[in-house]
Design a protein around this motif. Structure first.
Motif, PDB file in Angstrom:
ATOM      1  N   VAL A  97       0.882  -1.170   0.000  1.00 39.60           N
ATOM      2  CA  VAL A  97       0.000   0.000   0.000  1.00 39.60           C
ATOM      3  C   VAL A  97       0.917   1.216   0.000  1.00 39.60           C
ATOM      4  O   VAL A  97       1.795   1.334   0.864  1.00 39.60           O
ATOM      5  CB  VAL A  97      -0.924   0.029   1.232  1.00 39.60           C
ATOM      6  N   ASN A  98       0.730   2.125  -0.965  1.00 36.42           N
ATOM      7  CA  ASN A  98       1.627   3.260  -1.138  1.00 36.42           C
ATOM      8  C   ASN A  98       0.937   4.593  -0.875  1.00 36.42           C
ATOM      9  O   ASN A  98      -0.285   4.680  -0.910  1.00 36.42           O
ATOM     10  CB  ASN A  98       2.194   3.260  -2.567  1.00 36.42           C
ATOM     11  N   GLU A  99       1.751   5.619  -0.666  1.00 36.85           N
ATOM     12  CA  GLU A  99       1.320   6.993  -0.383  1.00 36.85           C
ATOM     13  C   GLU A  99       0.802   7.091   1.060  1.00 36.85           C
ATOM     14  O   GLU A  99      -0.165   6.445   1.431  1.00 36.85           O
ATOM     15  CB  GLU A  99       0.265   7.483  -1.383  1.00 36.85           C
ATOM     16  N   SER A 100       1.448   7.948   1.844  1.00 36.12           N
ATOM     17  CA  SER A 100       1.241   7.956   3.290  1.00 36.12           C
ATOM     18  C   SER A 100      -0.205   8.198   3.722  1.00 36.12           C
ATOM     19  O   SER A 100      -0.714   7.512   4.610  1.00 36.12           O
ATOM     20  CB  SER A 100       2.163   8.983   3.946  1.00 36.12           C
ATOM     21  N   LEU A 101      -0.881   9.166   3.114  1.00 35.96           N
ATOM     22  CA  LEU A 101      -2.259   9.431   3.529  1.00 35.96           C
ATOM     23  C   LEU A 101      -3.177   8.281   3.151  1.00 35.96           C
ATOM     24  O   LEU A 101      -4.120   7.966   3.888  1.00 35.96           O
ATOM     25  CB  LEU A 101      -2.763  10.735   2.909  1.00 35.96           C
ATOM     26  N   ILE A 102      -2.902   7.647   2.021  1.00 36.37           N
ATOM     27  CA  ILE A 102      -3.683   6.474   1.633  1.00 36.37           C
ATOM     28  C   ILE A 102      -3.431   5.328   2.608  1.00 36.37           C
ATOM     29  O   ILE A 102      -4.355   4.596   2.989  1.00 36.37           O
ATOM     30  CB  ILE A 102      -3.336   6.057   0.189  1.00 36.37           C
ATOM     31  N   ILE A 103      -2.174   5.187   3.048  1.00 38.47           N
ATOM     32  CA  ILE A 103      -1.839   4.141   4.006  1.00 38.47           C
ATOM     33  C   ILE A 103      -2.601   4.341   5.317  1.00 38.47           C
ATOM     34  O   ILE A 103      -3.168   3.393   5.879  1.00 38.47           O
ATOM     35  CB  ILE A 103      -0.322   4.102   4.281  1.00 38.47           C
ATOM     36  N   VAL A 104      -2.632   5.587   5.808  1.00 30.77           N
ATOM     37  CA  VAL A 104      -3.332   5.859   7.072  1.00 30.77           C
ATOM     38  C   VAL A 104      -4.821   5.542   6.934  1.00 30.77           C
ATOM     39  O   VAL A 104      -5.429   4.944   7.829  1.00 30.77           O
ATOM     40  CB  VAL A 104      -3.107   7.319   7.511  1.00 30.77           C
ATOM     41  N   GLN A 105      -5.425   5.921   5.812  1.00 34.10           N
ATOM     42  CA  GLN A 105      -6.832   5.599   5.589  1.00 34.10           C
ATOM     43  C   GLN A 105      -7.034   4.092   5.474  1.00 34.10           C
ATOM     44  O   GLN A 105      -8.031   3.549   5.971  1.00 34.10           O
ATOM     45  CB  GLN A 105      -7.324   6.292   4.321  1.00 34.10           C
ATOM     46  N   TYR A 106      -6.095   3.429   4.845  1.00 38.13           N
ATOM     47  CA  TYR A 106      -6.169   1.977   4.721  1.00 38.13           C
ATOM     48  C   TYR A 106      -6.162   1.316   6.098  1.00 38.13           C
ATOM     49  O   TYR A 106      -6.923   0.371   6.351  1.00 38.13           O
ATOM     50  CB  TYR A 106      -4.986   1.461   3.888  1.00 38.13           C
ATOM     51  N   LEU A 107      -5.323   1.816   6.992  1.00 32.40           N
ATOM     52  CA  LEU A 107      -5.256   1.246   8.339  1.00 32.40           C
ATOM     53  C   LEU A 107      -6.588   1.392   9.068  1.00 32.40           C
ATOM     54  O   LEU A 107      -7.006   0.496   9.795  1.00 32.40           O
ATOM     55  CB  LEU A 107      -4.130   1.912   9.132  1.00 32.40           C
TER      56      LEU A 107
END
Length: 226
Positions: free
Chosen positions: A70-80
């Motif tokens: 999972v890439n891109e930090s804001l996308i990662i946080v939303q993914y979590l």
């Protein structure tokens, strides 16, 4: 529960001083999710694992969950938030509030790092323009923060706080190169930075302003910036 079954299969490819990676570390800490940390020495080069995990942008951070990137930090946080719904959510439940949080985190993403980089990379009029822009950015963020303890408001520490907090150790460098004081330009942001820095998830994820300043010095030498 979902997180108990799969959270141990998380690996973060990161670089120690990256504010983008640090926001992921903050999110993981807020959620008490165990993970393997893999340091990428970006000054020496990019590993095959990183290039294979993020072939499009070839950047950290990359979160591997069960081997899937999972890439891109804001996308990662939303993914979590979505992958581990039984952990504390950084995004509020209300759709409008979620949209607003995404907007301001995106604002931080697009404005702060780029402008801050120009402060230490440039000289003369271009640097003066970056300084003026940074002052406006800080004032804009201060208006959004208002009198709230955190950007998350009633939700408490949230998505925007996690996105912006990693830049607070960079404030000292921005001040030195830009010749201003955050406390004078945006006193509420300065107070927020002090509060947020005492939060355990933030304190354990960030490095000191002196280390950040030294790192900028290394970058200036690397790129031949006097």
């Amino acid at each position: 529960m979902a997180s108990e079954k799969s959270s141990s299969d998380l690996t973060l490819l990161d670089f120690w001083v990256s504010p983008f990676g640090q926001r992921v570390r903050i999110a993981l800490a807020e959620k008490s999710l165990p993970y393997e940390y893999v340091e990428e020495d970006l000054l020496a080069g990019k590993s095959d694992r990183l290039l294979q995990s993020n072939p499009v942008h070839k950047k950290i951070p990359v979160l591997l969950h069960g081997g899937k990137p999972v890439n891109e930090s804001l996308i990662i946080v939303q993914y979590l938030d979505e992958a581990f719904p039984d952990t504390p959510s950084l995004l509020p439940a209300d759709p409008y509030a979620r949209a607003q949080a995404r907007f301001w985190a995106d604002y931080v993403d697009k404005k702060v790092y780029d402008c801050g980089s120009r402060l230490w990379k440039l000289k003369g009029e271009p640097q003066a323009q970056a300084r003026a822009e940074m002052l406006e950015i800080l004032k804009t963020l201060e208006t959004e923060l208002g009198d709230k303890e955190f950007f998350g408001g009633e939700h408490g520490f949230g998505f925007v706080d996690a996105a912006f907090a990693p830049f607070t150790p960079w404030f000292m460098s921005y001040e030195k190169y830009g010749e201003f004081k955050v406390a004078e330009v945006a006193p509420k942001i300065a107070a927020w930075a002090e509060r947020v820095g005492k939060r355990e998830s933030v304190a354990k994820s960030l490095y000191s302003p002196d280390k950040v300043y030294d790192h900028i010095g290394v970058l200036k030498k690397k790129y031949g910036i006097e």
